[in-house]
Design an enzyme around this catalytic site. Structure first.
Site, PDB file in Angstrom:
ATOM      1  N   GLU A 166       0.821  -1.218   0.000  1.00 24.49           N
ATOM      2  CA  GLU A 166       0.000   0.000   0.000  1.00 24.49           C
ATOM      3  C   GLU A 166       0.852   1.264   0.000  1.00 24.49           C
ATOM      4  O   GLU A 166       0.354   2.353  -0.296  1.00 24.49           O
ATOM      5  CB  GLU A 166      -0.917   0.027   1.230  1.00 24.49           C
ATOM      6  CG  GLU A 166      -1.968  -1.049   1.227  1.00 24.49           C
ATOM      7  CD  GLU A 166      -2.959  -0.872   2.368  1.00 24.49           C
ATOM      8  OE1 GLU A 166      -2.605  -1.215   3.514  1.00 24.49           O
ATOM      9  OE2 GLU A 166      -4.068  -0.375   2.108  1.00 24.49           O
ATOM     10  N   TYR A 191     -16.472  26.371   2.152  1.00 26.24           N
ATOM     11  CA  TYR A 191     -16.324  24.922   1.931  1.00 26.24           C
ATOM     12  C   TYR A 191     -15.289  24.610   0.851  1.00 26.24           C
ATOM     13  O   TYR A 191     -14.704  23.527   0.879  1.00 26.24           O
ATOM     14  CB  TYR A 191     -17.663  24.229   1.650  1.00 26.24           C
ATOM     15  CG  TYR A 191     -18.564  24.897   0.639  1.00 26.24           C
ATOM     16  CD1 TYR A 191     -18.222  24.966  -0.707  1.00 26.24           C
ATOM     17  CD2 TYR A 191     -19.775  25.445   1.036  1.00 26.24           C
ATOM     18  CE1 TYR A 191     -19.059  25.562  -1.628  1.00 26.24           C
ATOM     19  CE2 TYR A 191     -20.625  26.053   0.127  1.00 26.24           C
ATOM     20  CZ  TYR A 191     -20.263  26.107  -1.209  1.00 26.24           C
ATOM     21  OH  TYR A 191     -21.087  26.718  -2.117  1.00 26.24           O
ATOM     22  N   VAL A 218      -6.572   5.014   8.788  1.00 25.21           N
ATOM     23  CA  VAL A 218      -7.587   6.053   8.600  1.00 25.21           C
ATOM     24  C   VAL A 218      -7.826   6.799   9.915  1.00 25.21           C
ATOM     25  O   VAL A 218      -8.170   7.990   9.907  1.00 25.21           O
ATOM     26  CB  VAL A 218      -8.912   5.473   8.039  1.00 25.21           C
ATOM     27  CG1 VAL A 218      -8.747   5.069   6.584  1.00 25.21           C
ATOM     28  CG2 VAL A 218      -9.420   4.317   8.868  1.00 25.21           C
ATOM     29  N   GLU A 219      -7.621   6.118  11.037  1.00 28.64           N
ATOM     30  CA  GLU A 219      -7.769   6.786  12.337  1.00 28.64           C
ATOM     31  C   GLU A 219      -6.789   7.953  12.470  1.00 28.64           C
ATOM     32  O   GLU A 219      -7.121   9.012  13.006  1.00 28.64           O
ATOM     33  CB  GLU A 219      -7.525   5.795  13.483  1.00 28.64           C
ATOM     34  CG  GLU A 219      -8.646   4.800  13.715  1.00 28.64           C
ATOM     35  CD  GLU A 219      -8.546   3.534  12.882  1.00 28.64           C
ATOM     36  OE1 GLU A 219      -7.826   3.535  11.854  1.00 28.64           O
ATOM     37  OE2 GLU A 219      -9.200   2.541  13.246  1.00 28.64           O
ATOM     38  N   LYS A 264     -12.807   4.221   3.108  1.00 30.12           N
ATOM     39  CA  LYS A 264     -11.766   3.686   2.238  1.00 30.12           C
ATOM     40  C   LYS A 264     -12.416   2.612   1.367  1.00 30.12           C
ATOM     41  O   LYS A 264     -12.405   1.432   1.706  1.00 30.12           O
ATOM     42  CB  LYS A 264     -10.626   3.105   3.094  1.00 30.12           C
ATOM     43  CG  LYS A 264      -9.345   2.816   2.341  1.00 30.12           C
ATOM     44  CD  LYS A 264      -8.255   2.338   3.308  1.00 30.12           C
ATOM     45  CE  LYS A 264      -6.975   1.984   2.578  1.00 30.12           C
ATOM     46  NZ  LYS A 264      -5.955   1.407   3.488  1.00 30.12           N
TER      47      LYS A 264
HETATM   48  N1  LIG Z   1      -9.292   0.207  11.952  1.00 28.40           N
HETATM   49  C1  LIG Z   1      -8.494   0.051  10.858  1.00 28.40           C
HETATM   50  N2  LIG Z   1      -8.253  -1.178  10.388  1.00 28.40           N
HETATM   51  C2  LIG Z   1      -7.470  -1.333   9.310  1.00 28.40           C
HETATM   52  C3  LIG Z   1      -6.897  -0.226   8.675  1.00 28.40           C
HETATM   53  C4  LIG Z   1      -7.161   1.067   9.180  1.00 28.40           C
HETATM   54  O1  LIG Z   1      -6.704   2.101   8.668  1.00 28.40           O
HETATM   55  N3  LIG Z   1      -7.952   1.163  10.281  1.00 28.40           N
HETATM   56  N4  LIG Z   1      -6.130  -0.416   7.553  1.00 28.40           N
HETATM   57  C5  LIG Z   1      -5.910  -1.611   7.049  1.00 28.40           C
HETATM   58  C6  LIG Z   1      -5.184  -1.791   5.791  1.00 28.40           C
HETATM   59  O2  LIG Z   1      -4.438  -0.670   5.421  1.00 28.40           O
HETATM   60  C7  LIG Z   1      -6.250  -2.159   4.755  1.00 28.40           C
HETATM   61  O3  LIG Z   1      -7.027  -1.018   4.413  1.00 28.40           O
HETATM   62  C8  LIG Z   1      -5.722  -2.797   3.534  1.00 28.40           C
HETATM   63  O4  LIG Z   1      -6.775  -3.412   2.828  1.00 28.40           O
HETATM   64  C9  LIG Z   1      -6.402  -2.832   7.698  1.00 28.40           C
HETATM   65  N5  LIG Z   1      -7.230  -2.584   8.828  1.00 28.40           N
END
Ligand SMILES: Nc1nc2c(c(=O)[nH]1)N=C([C@H](O)[C@@H](O)CO)CN2
Length: 119
Positions: free
Chosen positions: A22, A54, A73-74, A99
């Site tokens: 990634e 905006y 993403v958090e 995502k």
């Molecule tokens: N709570 C999360 N779980 C996962 C994340 C994330 O950002 N927050 N990211 C991944 C991997 O990057 C995934 O997106 C690859 O497919 C896995 N779990």
């Protein structure tokens, strides 16, 4: 005060993810934002200087996420929320990061956070 300025489905192409593969590609994040703002002043003045712009917020969001290149993403959500509150003086916001494609069987996965006090 219950006024909101919102942005829905803002697409940001960025490096994001925890796995090695990634880090070599970009993926799409979709951003939804609800931001508390007193819209009475811009409603009276018809002046964008009184409004929560905006377009400016959208540009800030895209630039912030692309510069960050987060793993989670958090992480993107926390940095974004803090930056938006401090840069634009937003007292309360609800931020959703999706995502799409991360889990093929799901239409999207992601996080939703709320930060600040809703007066
Ligand atoms: N709570 C999360 N779980 C996962 C994340 C994330 O950002 N927050 N990211 C991944 C991997 O990057 C995934 O997106 C690859 O497919 C896995 N779990």
């Amino acid at each position: 005060m219950a006024d909101i300025v919102f942005i829905e489905g803002l697409a940001v192409e960025t490096v994001i993810g925890v796995y090695d593969w990634e880090r070599d590609i970009t993926q799409r994040l979709l951003v939804d934002l609800e931001m508390a703002w007193d819209n009475r002043a811009p409603g009276a003045s018809d002046d964008v200087a009184d409004a929560l712009d905006y377009a400016a917020v959208s540009e800030f969001v895209s630039r912030c996420i692309r510069q960050l290149e987060p793993q989670l993403v958090e992480r993107a959500a926390e940095v974004l929320a803090a930056g938006l509150q401090s840069h634009f003086g937003i007292s309360w916001l609800r931020l959703t990061l999706r995502k799409p494609g991360a889990v093929p069987a799901a239409s999207a996965v992601g996080v939703r956070i709320e930060r600040g006090e809703r007066s």
